[in-house]
Design a protein around this motif. Structure first.
Motif, PDB file in Angstrom:
ATOM      1  N   CYS A   1      41.828  14.986  36.175  1.00 46.36           N
ATOM      2  CA  CYS A   1      42.934  14.107  36.562  1.00 46.36           C
ATOM      3  C   CYS A   1      42.955  12.773  35.834  1.00 46.36           C
ATOM      4  O   CYS A   1      44.010  12.161  35.688  1.00 46.36           O
TER       5      CYS A   1
ATOM      6  N   CYS B   1      39.436   8.490  37.288  1.00 47.98           N
ATOM      7  CA  CYS B   1      38.143   7.803  37.399  1.00 47.98           C
ATOM      8  C   CYS B   1      37.766   7.058  36.112  1.00 47.98           C
ATOM      9  O   CYS B   1      36.603   6.728  35.917  1.00 47.98           O
TER      10      CYS B   1
ATOM     11  N   CYS C   1      33.587  10.508  36.572  1.00 49.65           N
ATOM     12  CA  CYS C   1      33.042  11.722  37.207  1.00 49.65           C
ATOM     13  C   CYS C   1      32.261  12.594  36.227  1.00 49.65           C
ATOM     14  O   CYS C   1      31.550  13.498  36.647  1.00 49.65           O
TER      15      CYS C   1
HETATM   16  S1  FES Z   1      38.844  13.226  35.968  1.00 44.67           S
HETATM   17 FE1  FES Z   1      39.495  13.511  38.012  1.00 44.67          FE
HETATM   18  S2  FES Z   1      38.065  12.330  39.114  1.00 44.67           S
HETATM   19 FE2  FES Z   1      37.321  12.219  37.106  1.00 44.67          FE
END
Ligand code: FES
Ligand SMILES: Cc1cc2nc3c(=O)[nH]c(=O)nc-3n(C[C@H](O)[C@H](O)[C@H](O)COP(=O)(O)OP(=O)(O)OC[C@H]3O[C@@H](n4cnc5c(N)ncnc54)[C@H](O)[C@@H]3O)c2cc1C
Length: 335
Positions: A40, A43, A75
């Protein structure tokens, strides 16, 4: 052991054989994240000093441009040295129960549909979670951990149950469905996720799930029906599949208190032309079904959803169109 410093807030924490975001979460810090698997991009942080390496080479949430700007995924980034980083910590992301790594021993397996199975693990070190949260499963022989939402409700955290949909040629689901036997172990890490039950929200609850998004909705339904604070509130459980065999047996919900009066199950299928067995229920997509049933009333509900990206996009669009306050909408994007 590498030390991570966020100079702007004078924050320092240790990061021992861990990614920076997960170590921050274990230290009770509100490091922003969502998927935990490099997809996503929520983070991202800027590396001011030091060296890191990503666990996952070429993660989808990271680009060449990020590398040039010294931006990495929290992450996935493991520190190789002490590091100074720049990002805004936010209380919203602080964990209620601090995530921990442990080992899960498979205690039982149950088929939920033709391609969804519940895997029940006993934890070596118990760790509670909030209904709707997820954990990371590291299966033997699979590169990288995968995120799976828990389906049970627990205050002790001795067991974590997951309802998992088999993905054709999937590495982790292949390992779980085809090889894991009762008594075998996996690595577990968690809990993570922001789509936990808001018991203090004085509103009816709407749960929207499709396919692999069943597990967190079941956990939320179990907790909402048992919650004294939500007594008297309606709980609408919308669940969509392509054909009838994708819809789980209603007894999964009918054992819960208030089923049929307070807890209302609304299944729907989207491909009646491919139905293997007769279907007399609703045909269409869950977001359309919810809009048709509740309409502008959705603005007065607390909404939780989980499922494939296309379903999540359609629900998000509907929520924006209906002007549902974003503070009443809770989800962790599935990838
Ligand atoms: S890329 Fe989704 S939380 Fe790290
Ligand atoms: C927050 C969240 C909650 C989820 N909850 C559930 C659930 O309750 N039930 C369910 O059935 N599914 C759930 N999923 C989906 C699940 O995590 C897997 O994506 C899915 O099971 C496919 O995994 P696979 O290994 O079988 O398939 P594959 O096709 O082998 O793997 C695809 C998935 O693994 C990720 N991936 C690939 N390589 C790596 C790596 N090296 N490190 C880390 N990730 C990698 C990809 O981004 C993709 O998400 C959830 C996903 C997220 C993000």
């Amino acid at each position: 052991m590498p030390h991570i410093t966020i100079p702007a807030t004078n924050t320092t924490f240790d990061c021992n054989d861990d990614t920076i975001m997960r170590a921050a979460a274990r230290n009770g810090l509100g490091f922003p994240y969502e998927c935990n698997v490099g997809s996503c991009g929520n983070c991202k942080f800027e590396l001011l000093e030091g060296e890191v390496e990503h666990l996952r080479k070429d993660p989808p949430g990271w680009s060449e441009r990020d590398l040039q700007r010294k931006r990495y995924l929290g992450c996935q980034a493991k520190p190789l040295t002490d590091c100074k980083i720049k990002l805004n910590l936010r209380d919203h992301y602080k964990s209620h129960y601090l995530p921990k790594k442990t080992v899960g021993t498979l205690a039982a397996i149950e088929d939920i549909t033709h391609d969804i199975r519940e895997f029940r693990f006993k934890l070596a070190t118990p760790n509670p979670f909030l209904p709707g949260q997820y954990g990371l499963i590291a299966a033997h022989g699979v590169e990288g951990a995968r995120a799976y939402s828990m389906s049970n409700v627990t205050t002790t955290g001795e067991e974590w149950h997951f309802q998992i949909r088999k993905v054709p040629n999937g590495a982790c689901t292949g390992a779980l469905f085809d090889h894991l036997k009762v008594g075998d172990t996996v690595g577990l890490d968690g809990p993570y996720g922001m789509a936990w039950l808001r018991e203090d929200a004085p509103r009816d609850v709407v749960l929207l799930g499709g396919g692999s998004g069943l597990s967190p909705m079941v956990s939320l339904a179990r907790a909402a029906t048992a919650s004294e604070k939500l007594a008297g509130r309606k709980i609408h459980f919308f669940y969509g599949g392509r054909t009838p065999r994708d819809i789980f047996d209603a007894k999964l919900l009918s054992v819960l208190p208030g089923y049929g009066t307070r807890l209302l199950f609304h299944p729907a299928i989207s491909m009646p032309e491919a139905a293997e067995t007769p279907w007399t229920g609703k045909v269409g997509f869950v977001h359309d079904f919810a809009k048709e049933m509740l309409g502008e009333g959705l603005r007065d509900c607390e909404i939780y959803f989980a499922g494939p990206p296309m379903m999540a996009q359609a629900i998000t669009k509907m929520i924006v169109e209906l002007k549902v306050p974003t503070s009443q909408v809770h989800f962790d994007q599935f990838f």
